[in-house]
Design a protein around this motif. Sequence first.
Motif, PDB file in Angstrom:
ATOM      1  N   ILE A 191     -61.630 -84.797  81.992  1.00 53.28           N
ATOM      2  CA  ILE A 191     -61.188 -83.434  82.151  1.00 53.28           C
ATOM      3  C   ILE A 191     -59.926 -83.272  81.482  1.00 53.28           C
ATOM      4  N   ASN A 192     -58.918 -84.463  81.929  1.00 52.97           N
ATOM      5  CA  ASN A 192     -57.541 -84.359  81.542  1.00 52.97           C
ATOM      6  C   ASN A 192     -57.368 -84.502  80.001  1.00 52.97           C
ATOM      7  N   TRP A 242     -58.223 -80.846  78.717  1.00 50.90           N
ATOM      8  CA  TRP A 242     -57.644 -79.621  79.346  1.00 50.90           C
ATOM      9  C   TRP A 242     -56.650 -78.837  78.308  1.00 50.90           C
ATOM     10  N   TYR A 297     -53.985 -75.971  78.583  1.00 49.24           N
ATOM     11  CA  TYR A 297     -52.920 -74.823  79.665  1.00 49.24           C
ATOM     12  C   TYR A 297     -53.054 -73.502  79.018  1.00 49.24           C
ATOM     13  N   SER A 345     -64.559 -72.833  84.166  1.00 53.90           N
ATOM     14  CA  SER A 345     -63.547 -73.595  83.368  1.00 53.90           C
ATOM     15  C   SER A 345     -64.483 -74.875  82.601  1.00 53.90           C
ATOM     16  N   PHE A 395     -62.709 -75.602  79.169  1.00 51.56           N
ATOM     17  CA  PHE A 395     -61.574 -76.447  79.813  1.00 51.56           C
ATOM     18  C   PHE A 395     -60.441 -75.854  79.503  1.00 51.56           C
ATOM     19  N   CYS A 416     -52.822 -74.246  86.301  1.00 47.71           N
ATOM     20  CA  CYS A 416     -53.076 -75.385  87.261  1.00 47.71           C
ATOM     21  C   CYS A 416     -54.183 -75.146  88.329  1.00 47.71           C
ATOM     22  N   HIS A 463     -57.531 -75.905  86.977  1.00 46.29           N
ATOM     23  CA  HIS A 463     -57.495 -77.343  86.451  1.00 46.29           C
ATOM     24  C   HIS A 463     -58.283 -77.932  88.043  1.00 46.29           C
ATOM     25  N   TYR A 485     -51.964 -78.664  92.435  1.00 39.69           N
ATOM     26  CA  TYR A 485     -52.606 -80.133  91.794  1.00 39.69           C
ATOM     27  C   TYR A 485     -53.306 -80.637  92.744  1.00 39.69           C
ATOM     28  N   TYR A 494     -52.830 -82.279  86.065  1.00 45.51           N
ATOM     29  CA  TYR A 494     -53.391 -82.136  84.610  1.00 45.51           C
ATOM     30  C   TYR A 494     -52.305 -82.746  83.730  1.00 45.51           C
TER      31      TYR A 494
END
Length: 310
Positions: free
Chosen positions: A183-184, A187, A189, A205, A209, A213, A216, A241, A289
């Motif tokens: 995912i990270n 990702w 933003y 999402s 992706f 925040c 995520h 987060y 993230y």
Amino acid sequence: MIQLNKENFYQIRSKFQLKKPWDRFVIFFLSIFITIPLFIVLHQNLIDPIWYLSLDRILLFIIVFVIVYGVLYALRTIMIICLALYILVLIYGSLFGSFTFNSVFEDYNSMMYSMNNNPFPQDIIVAKLLPFPNKNEILRAIEYESPKVRNFAIMATTKHFKQIRGYSDYRNLIQCFAVFKEINSRWNYVNDPKNGDYIATAHESLLYFSGDCDDHSILMSACIRSIGGTPRLIHTKGHIYPEILIGNKSDLEKVNFLIKNILFPEESHRKQLNYHIDERGQVWLNLDYTAKYPGGPFLSEEILGALTLE
């Protein structure tokens, strides 16, 4: 008759008695082998006063060694029997128990690494939290039972760290770290609409992706929960987060070693793990993230609320 029994006793004892100076060598090395697992158990269960250079643990090891050596020296006349019993206990533990040769090695390796690398990770107690904003809407968006969410999480576990062997007690956690990595690494933003707070569901999402925040955090939590992990969301001033439960501080040593030596060695090189400890003494690792590895730096440290998914 009494004299004969005594003679027989001394004859039998002499057969199990090592000759000098070999008895002292055997006692010394056997004391080391017995001290290591005993020391690990004490290290994991005793309060750590965090002395400089881990001198408290060094002193603990010496004390345990001296006691074990003294006991074995007192039993030196039946040393072969003691040695045989110790080997049988370890073999039995390896075949039928949970504390095996391999687990002793893993625990000792992790402990020694943590004593020399990153011995003082950030430690923040979470208490007296405020109500979590948009709680009900966020809970509905964390669709951990969605087939699409679970299939994505399973894909991540086959893509990352599948080749890792050993550490069977941490298999699920390693798989959750695989989800984090996938995912990270993807990702993007994107802000919410102006003057609005758009909360995307987990399957939304997964399309691009992208999001802010809270989007995520929702996706990360849903995927981790879908494969058996325990996530939670942390609310700070203007930020949300995710974190993951890794266990107690003993588990933190293993996770520290895994992240910095096996799973994320480049991303975490010369960096510390960032975590929180809740009121029950459980350790939660940062999965923001902005982090390149589990336990990366906090974007914001002022905690206002926590939402745990169990």
